[in-house]
Design an enzyme around this catalytic site. Structure first.
Site, short mmCIF file in Angstrom:
data_model
loop_
_atom_site.label_atom_id
_atom_site.label_comp_id
_atom_site.label_asym_id
_atom_site.label_seq_id
_atom_site.Cartn_x
_atom_site.Cartn_y
_atom_site.Cartn_z
N SER A 1 -29.38 5.20 -6.80
CA SER A 1 -30.34 6.32 -6.89
C SER A 1 -31.79 5.91 -6.78
O SER A 1 -32.69 6.70 -7.07
CB SER A 1 -30.13 7.10 -8.20
OG SER A 1 -28.82 7.61 -8.28
N GLY B 1 -33.10 4.96 -3.84
CA GLY B 1 -33.57 5.40 -2.53
C GLY B 1 -33.43 4.36 -1.43
O GLY B 1 -34.14 4.41 -0.43
N LYS B 2 -32.48 3.41 -1.60
CA LYS B 2 -32.39 2.35 -0.58
C LYS B 2 -31.87 2.89 0.76
O LYS B 2 -32.35 2.48 1.81
CB LYS B 2 -31.54 1.17 -1.06
CG LYS B 2 -30.14 1.45 -1.53
CD LYS B 2 -29.48 0.17 -2.02
CE LYS B 2 -28.07 0.41 -2.53
NZ LYS B 2 -28.06 1.21 -3.80
N THR B 3 -30.90 3.82 0.72
CA THR B 3 -30.43 4.40 1.98
C THR B 3 -31.54 5.21 2.65
O THR B 3 -31.74 5.14 3.87
CB THR B 3 -29.20 5.29 1.76
OG1 THR B 3 -28.13 4.49 1.21
CG2 THR B 3 -28.73 5.92 3.07
N GLU C 1 -20.50 4.17 3.67
CA GLU C 1 -20.40 5.03 2.49
C GLU C 1 -20.54 6.50 2.83
O GLU C 1 -19.98 7.36 2.16
CB GLU C 1 -21.49 4.64 1.48
CG GLU C 1 -21.40 5.36 0.16
CD GLU C 1 -22.45 4.90 -0.83
OE1 GLU C 1 -22.15 4.87 -2.04
OE2 GLU C 1 -23.57 4.57 -0.41
N ARG D 1 -29.78 13.77 6.56
CA ARG D 1 -30.88 13.14 5.82
C ARG D 1 -32.04 12.82 6.76
O ARG D 1 -33.21 13.04 6.41
CB ARG D 1 -30.39 11.85 5.16
CG ARG D 1 -29.52 12.05 3.93
CD ARG D 1 -29.41 10.75 3.17
NE ARG D 1 -28.72 10.90 1.91
CZ ARG D 1 -28.83 10.04 0.90
NH1 ARG D 1 -29.59 8.96 1.03
NH2 ARG D 1 -28.18 10.22 -0.22
N ARG E 1 -25.91 -8.78 -6.45
CA ARG E 1 -24.57 -8.64 -7.00
C ARG E 1 -23.55 -9.55 -6.33
O ARG E 1 -23.45 -9.62 -5.12
CB ARG E 1 -24.13 -7.18 -6.86
CG ARG E 1 -22.83 -6.86 -7.56
CD ARG E 1 -22.60 -5.36 -7.56
NE ARG E 1 -21.31 -5.02 -8.14
CZ ARG E 1 -20.87 -3.78 -8.29
NH1 ARG E 1 -21.62 -2.78 -7.91
NH2 ARG E 1 -19.69 -3.54 -8.80
N LYS F 1 -38.17 -12.70 -1.47
CA LYS F 1 -37.94 -13.91 -0.69
C LYS F 1 -38.37 -13.64 0.75
O LYS F 1 -38.06 -12.59 1.31
CB LYS F 1 -36.47 -14.33 -0.70
CG LYS F 1 -36.20 -15.55 0.18
CD LYS F 1 -34.72 -15.87 0.34
CE LYS F 1 -34.53 -17.03 1.31
NZ LYS F 1 -33.10 -17.37 1.54
#
Length: 448
Positions: free
Chosen positions: A208, A210-212, A236, A245, A378, A421
């Site tokens: 949630s 906002g990466k997409t 996804e 979107r 992750r 990085k």
């Protein structure tokens, strides 16, 4: 079965040259392997020459024959005087590099025949995987063989600098222009000089954040500013939802109103304009759920073959990609490492930037300062290792609900994009504004 492709003359010439010329010896030992020779006698002799060389002895007919005898291999040759014959038949040791290339080309042909035979022999096996994986694996096997054709070695500093100087000169003539793909955000492009060809770029955040939406903003900006082909792998979200979107961002019409079709005349006009605009871009979407790494690589390769101007690839998101390793129930970290390495190889092979979205571990939520760190990536440290650029999204308003002096929510929509990085440039923070109802990002206004 008929003999596989090989050159008897080239194999004999190389082995003979290695026992005459030290230059030929060093070159062939560095670039050839035992399996490059088809004739059994030649495999034995090459391995023996290499062993003599590794013992730092002079390589000639005497030392090689002695080593063959010590290893019990002299009797395995079709005739013991064969070593002398190889040397006697050498026409020009200086041509050893040409003979070497012939041998390597024959190795490629033999390997292609082998792969083709495997494809034919495995098609009707009951345990065969689904057809997509079967085709992708065959394509990968062939690609590995074609890559092996490169038998070059070191490049001199002079040659590398000549190419680099030409690139720098061309760039100097276009001062102010980015060397990479325009992100649409000036402050970000100042740090990166655009998304660079061959780079694996990780865009990571907690759910949630906002990466997409940000990735789709990159797509829209790149498509508009460069006119190049953009590929999106959406694991996804269905393609229609993804396009909806982008329609909201492009038209500045609230996404919830588009979903409910509760639009006034002015908004319908905006939608029509945005539809026409998006229809004229070269954006391609693949929304295969649970796509395998091999499938993504194969489809990206095909897109590049069809559209040579491929400028950017988006993968949403990394942890949803599957691999044969994962199918066998092996360690998840090993699987993610295989995925990140595969995406990096894809970026280098196709010479395009690949932006892979990634989740962050829940460790972020346990800290007082919830700004992401590299250790939060992750499931695998290999993501950090393989990535050329790692960007984190952080929104303070997601966690805090402070009020300003007028009772309004403070800093709503302010986004910190942290470049944590950057293999070939500076790190730093970029401030953006996120209009969530439109899925739209913009640079934060600067006030004196």
């Amino acid at each position: 079965m008929a003999n596989l492709p090989y050159s008897l003359i080239a194999e004999k010439a190389v082995l003979g040259s290695m026992m005459i010329s030290r230059e030929a010896l060093l070159n062939c030992v560095a670039l050839l392997e035992e399996e490059d020779f088809y004739v059994k006698d030649h495999k034995i002799i090459f391995q023996t020459i290499r062993n003599v060389h590794r013992r730092q002895l002079k390589v000639d007919t005497v030392t090689v024959s002695e080593q063959l005898a010590l290893d019990g291999n002299l009797k395995k040759l079709s005739r013991q005087e064969y070593i002398l014959e190889l040397v006697d038949e050498v026409v020009s040791p200086s041509s050893a590099e040409d003979y070497l290339k012939i041998i390597k080309d024959k190795t490629v042909l033999r390997n292609l025949v082998s792969v083709a035979n495997n494809i034919v022999s495995n098609w009707d096996k009951e345990e065969m995987e689904d057809i997509g994986t079967y085709v992708a694996r065959a394509e990968q096997d062939i690609l590995k063989i074609t890559r092996s054709r490169n038998v070059g070695g070191f490049e001199s500093a002079r040659d590398v600098l000549k190419v680099l100087k030409e690139k720098l000169f061309n760039s100097s003539k276009n001062k102010g222009e980015l060397t990479g793909i325009n992100s649409g955000f000036k402050d970000l492009d100042v740090l990166t000089n655009g998304f660079q060809s061959g780079d694996l770029i990780i865009l990571a955040a907690r759910p949630s954040m906002g990466k997409t939406a940000l990735a789709l903003n990159f797509v829209l900006n790149a498509a508009e500013k460069t006119g190049r082909t953009i590929g999106i792998f959406s694991l996804e979200m269905p393609s229609e939802q993804l396009m909806q979107r982008m329609l909201s961002s492009s038209s500045n019409v609230n996404s919830s109103k588009i979903r409910s079709l509760n639009l006034n005349e002015n908004e319908w006009t905006k939608i029509d304009v945005a539809v026409n605009k998006l229809s004229n871009t070269k954006i391609y979407v693949d929304d295969t759920a649970g796509a395998k790494l091999a499938d993504i690589q194969a489809k990206a390769r095909k897109l590049k073959n069809i559209h040579d101007d491929l400028g950017l690839i988006i993968v949403d998101y990394l942890q949803l990609i599957t691999t044969p390793t994962g199918a066998k129930g092996d360690n998840r970290q090993l699987e993610v490492a295989e995925i990140s390495r595969g995406l990096k190889e894809m970026a280098r092979e196709l010479r395009v930037p690949v932006i892979a979205l990634s989740q962050l571990s829940r460790a972020v939520e346990k800290r007082t300062d919830k700004r992401p760190m590299l250790s939060d990536l992750r499931e695998s440290g290999s993501i950090e290792q393989d990535a050329d650029l790692v960007m984190f999204i952080y929104r303070d308003d997601y966690y805090r609900h402070e009020k300003d002096n007028e009772g309004e929510d403070k800093d709503v929509g302010i986004v910190e994009l942290n470049i944590a990085k950057h293999r070939n440039g500076p790190t730093g923070d970029v401030e953006l504004v996120f209009l969530k109802e439109y899925g739209l990002f913009s640079g934060k206004p600067k006030f004196e």
